[in-house]
Structures are given as structure tokens and as C-alpha cells.
Design an enzyme around this catalytic site. Structure first.
Site, PDB file in Angstrom:
ATOM      1  N   GLU A   1      45.241  44.288  40.467  1.00 44.46           N
ATOM      2  CA  GLU A   1      43.836  44.698  40.506  1.00 44.46           C
ATOM      3  C   GLU A   1      43.688  45.916  41.404  1.00 44.46           C
ATOM      4  O   GLU A   1      43.540  45.775  42.620  1.00 44.46           O
ATOM      5  CB  GLU A   1      42.975  43.569  41.078  1.00 44.46           C
TER       6      GLU A   1
ATOM      7  N   GLY B   1      35.888  39.435  37.020  1.00 44.51           N
ATOM      8  CA  GLY B   1      34.820  39.150  37.967  1.00 44.51           C
ATOM      9  C   GLY B   1      33.476  39.181  37.261  1.00 44.51           C
ATOM     10  O   GLY B   1      33.054  38.198  36.647  1.00 44.51           O
ATOM     11  N   GLY B   2      32.804  40.323  37.323  1.00 45.72           N
ATOM     12  CA  GLY B   2      31.447  40.464  36.794  1.00 45.72           C
ATOM     13  C   GLY B   2      31.244  39.867  35.403  1.00 45.72           C
ATOM     14  O   GLY B   2      30.302  39.094  35.182  1.00 45.72           O
TER      15      GLY B   2
ATOM     16  N   GLY C   1      34.712  45.912  40.130  1.00 48.48           N
ATOM     17  CA  GLY C   1      33.256  45.941  40.223  1.00 48.48           C
ATOM     18  C   GLY C   1      32.660  47.339  40.113  1.00 48.48           C
ATOM     19  O   GLY C   1      31.482  47.541  40.398  1.00 48.48           O
TER      20      GLY C   1
ATOM     21  N   ASN D   1      36.749  34.846  37.844  1.00 50.27           N
ATOM     22  CA  ASN D   1      36.541  34.740  39.296  1.00 50.27           C
ATOM     23  C   ASN D   1      35.045  34.902  39.548  1.00 50.27           C
ATOM     24  O   ASN D   1      34.532  36.008  39.492  1.00 50.27           O
ATOM     25  CB  ASN D   1      37.361  35.839  39.988  1.00 50.27           C
ATOM     26  N   TRP D   2      34.395  33.781  39.818  1.00 53.39           N
ATOM     27  CA  TRP D   2      32.929  33.828  39.951  1.00 53.39           C
ATOM     28  C   TRP D   2      32.497  34.370  41.316  1.00 53.39           C
ATOM     29  O   TRP D   2      31.312  34.605  41.538  1.00 53.39           O
ATOM     30  CB  TRP D   2      32.342  32.428  39.739  1.00 53.39           C
ATOM     31  N   LYS D   3      33.433  34.514  42.231  1.00 53.80           N
ATOM     32  CA  LYS D   3      33.124  35.053  43.569  1.00 53.80           C
ATOM     33  C   LYS D   3      31.970  34.262  44.207  1.00 53.80           C
ATOM     34  O   LYS D   3      31.865  33.060  44.004  1.00 53.80           O
ATOM     35  CB  LYS D   3      32.832  36.559  43.475  1.00 53.80           C
TER      36      LYS D   3
ATOM     37  N   HIS E   1      42.896  38.075  47.206  1.00 53.29           N
ATOM     38  CA  HIS E   1      42.002  38.999  46.503  1.00 53.29           C
ATOM     39  C   HIS E   1      41.652  40.166  47.429  1.00 53.29           C
ATOM     40  O   HIS E   1      41.510  39.984  48.644  1.00 53.29           O
ATOM     41  CB  HIS E   1      40.740  38.262  46.062  1.00 53.29           C
TER      42      HIS E   1
ATOM     43  N   GLU F   1      38.983  41.606  48.069  1.00 54.49           N
ATOM     44  CA  GLU F   1      37.782  41.395  48.895  1.00 54.49           C
ATOM     45  C   GLU F   1      38.118  40.574  50.133  1.00 54.49           C
ATOM     46  O   GLU F   1      37.563  40.792  51.209  1.00 54.49           O
ATOM     47  CB  GLU F   1      36.671  40.742  48.048  1.00 54.49           C
TER      48      GLU F   1
ATOM     49  N   SER G   1      37.080  45.587  36.336  1.00 55.76           N
ATOM     50  CA  SER G   1      36.161  46.072  35.309  1.00 55.76           C
ATOM     51  C   SER G   1      36.625  45.789  33.881  1.00 55.76           C
ATOM     52  O   SER G   1      36.440  46.617  32.987  1.00 55.76           O
ATOM     53  CB  SER G   1      35.875  47.567  35.505  1.00 55.76           C
TER      54      SER G   1
HETATM   55  P1  PGA Z   1      35.408  42.867  38.196  1.00 54.86           P
HETATM   56  O1  PGA Z   1      36.209  42.023  39.323  1.00 54.86           O
HETATM   57  O2  PGA Z   1      35.822  42.301  36.873  1.00 54.86           O
HETATM   58  O3  PGA Z   1      33.952  42.598  38.509  1.00 54.86           O
HETATM   59  O4  PGA Z   1      35.801  44.275  38.363  1.00 54.86           O
HETATM   60  C1  PGA Z   1      37.535  41.685  39.140  1.00 54.86           C
HETATM   61  C2  PGA Z   1      38.028  40.864  40.303  1.00 54.86           C
HETATM   62  O5  PGA Z   1      37.582  41.106  41.427  1.00 54.86           O
HETATM   63  O6  PGA Z   1      38.864  39.971  40.144  1.00 54.86           O
END
Ligand code: PGA
Length: 251
Positions: free
Chosen positions: A166, A234-235, A172, A9-11, A94, A96, A213
Site C-alpha cells: 500500500e 479502505g474507503g 485515501g 478495512n473499515w478503519k 497499516h 496509519e 484507492s
Molecule cells: P483506501 O485505503 O482504499 O481508502 O485508499 C486503503 C487502506 O488504507 O487499506
């Protein structure tokens, strides 16, 4: 047997040029891994360019959100028809989006219905906040998110759906859930709730990912567990070496 799915997930990251660079850095490593399904979810503006680079490759493409109408006067939205031109998957709900953009279980439900109607596989995200975890409400919250987010949708096979567990406090933050914590929610909450909605057979076929994470250093701890069918990353998905290493850990 559920094939593991490793999704990036590149956000809100990567211009078109940066996305193209990341894909070319990823391709040699990702293409050498078998037995694992790989999925990239770039921002909308990079989808077309990434789709071009993934032509003929065994790597899926997904959106990070969609709107449920196919077309119309909805300024700023992207429809399932538009996404389906490039994508096989779409991330829905998600945390966010729930926290910053007013996503609710009801909008998740409408979006899942729209995705399914256009042959997009939804990757539905669920997970409790730190406050809910500390109040020992994780099971109740996740079960409600699964139930209200999916009830009444036409899921007739395990292949129609992916769920990502999640925990919000793990996203994050560098503080992943312990694999055991994740298993407790996946095994005791997510799968039984899916079974209640769609039957035991469908529930057993749905892939349930862990997210929050995930890094090369902890990925194998999650993937060694029978209940974890991959990860939403994500990251670490923004770094080619890290994402490839995580995918390797799932093979
Ligand atoms: P993260 O994000 O790996 O940066 O914790 C995961 C996600 O939001 O899907």
C-alpha cells in the site's frame, strides 16, 4: 494457484448498528461470488456482532491491530487471544498505525509473531511515502519493511501470511498506483525478499495484495495481473455495492 483475497478495512468507521446494516447489505452480493476469498475487518467494538452475522458464511473476519501480549496490565490494548475468539486474520502495520500510533518494523515483527502463535493470519502492510517515492527509495523502504517486519517469525507455508503493498501516497487520496508500478514492487522487491527470508516455495504461496484507492473502476486493472492476489480496500469497503463490485472483478 493463489486464491484472490478481497479484504475490507473499515478503519474507524461503523457503530454496531451501522456495521450490522453494512453486513446485511453485503451478504447477498458477496455470497454469490465464488473463487475469491472475502474478508471484513470492522473496528473491535463491532467484531462480535459481525461474527454473529457471518456464522456459517464463507466470509472471513479480521481485526485491524493487536497487541502481542496474551493478557496483563496493558490498558486499552487487545490481545491475540481475544481476537482469535472471532477472527481468522489481523491487519498489522497499516501505514496509519505507523504514521499516527508509533508502529515500527520492530513492533510489526512482535505482532506478527503473536498473531501466528494464536492461529491468526497476519495481513502485513508495507509501502513507501510520497517523499520516499520521489527520492526513488521505494524499493529500499519496502524491502526493509518486509525484512525487519518478518525476520525470525515462524512462517512455514504461504498460507501463514498475507502482505499488502500500500503506497502511502495512494491511500485515501483517489490516486492509485498504476498497476505496473505495483507489479514492479511486488515482483522485484516483495517476493524476492520473502524468498530470502522463508525460501522460494513459501514466497510463491504468500498472497500479495495491492491497496490504495482501489475502486470498482480500477480494480480489474490490478486483478488482471498475475502478481496481484487481491486488494486491501479502505474507503470503497464502506459501500456495499462498491465492495461487491470489486470482489466480482477478482472472480
Ligand atoms: P483506501 O485505503 O482504499 O481508502 O485508499 C486503503 C487502506 O488504507 O487499506
Amino acid at each position: 494457484m493463489r486464491t484472490p483475497l478481497i479484504a475490507g478495512n473499515w478503519k474507524l468507521n461503523k457503530t454496531v448498528a451501522e456495521a450490522q446494516q453494512l453486513v446485511s447489505d453485503l451478504l447477498p452480493g458477496l455470497e454469490s461470488i465464488s473463487g475469491v476469498e472475502k474478508l471484513l475487518c470492522p473496528p473491535f467494538t463491532a467484531l462480535m456482532a459481525v461474527a454473529e452475522l457471518l456464522k456459517g458464511k464463507d466470509i472471513g473476519l479480521g481485526g485491524q491491530n493487536l497487541y502481542w501480549e496474551a493478557s496483563g496490565a496493558y490498558t486499552g490494548e487487545i490481545s491475540p487471544t481475544m481476537l482469535a475468539e472471532f477472527c481468522q486474520y489481523v491487519i498489522i502495520g497499516h501505514s496509519e498505525r505507523r504514521a499516527y500510533f508509533g508502529e515500527t518494523d520492530q513492533t510489526v515483527n512482535q505482532k506478527v509473531g503473536a498473531a501466528l502463535a494464536h492461529n491468526l493470519t497476519p495481513v502485513v502492510c508495507v509501502g513507501e511515502t510520497l517523499e520516499e517515492k520521489e527520492a526513488e527509495r521505494a524499493a529500499e523502504v519496502v524491502s526493509r519493511q518486509v525484512k525487519d517486519g518478518l525476520s525470525g517469525t515462524k512462517i512455514s507455508s504461504g498460507d501463514d501470511l498475507v502482505v499488502a503493498y500500500e503506497p502511502v501516497w495512494a491511500i485515501g487520496t483517489g490516486r492509485a498506483a498504476t498497476p505496473d508500478d505495483a507489479v514492479v514492487i511486488i515482483r522485484n522487491v516483495i517476493r524476492p525478499t520473502l524468498a530470502g527470508l522463508f525460501g522460494e516455495g513459501v514466497s510463491q504461496g504468500v498472497r500479495v495484495l495491492y491497496g490504495g484507492s482501489v475502486k470498482p473502476g480500477n480494480a480489474a486493472d490490478f486483478f488482471s495481473l498475475e502478481d496481484v492476489d487481491g486488494a486491501l480496500i479502505g474507503g470503497a469497503s464502506l459501500n456495499a455495492n462498491d465492495f461487491v463490485a470489486i470482489a466480482q472483478a477478482a472472480a
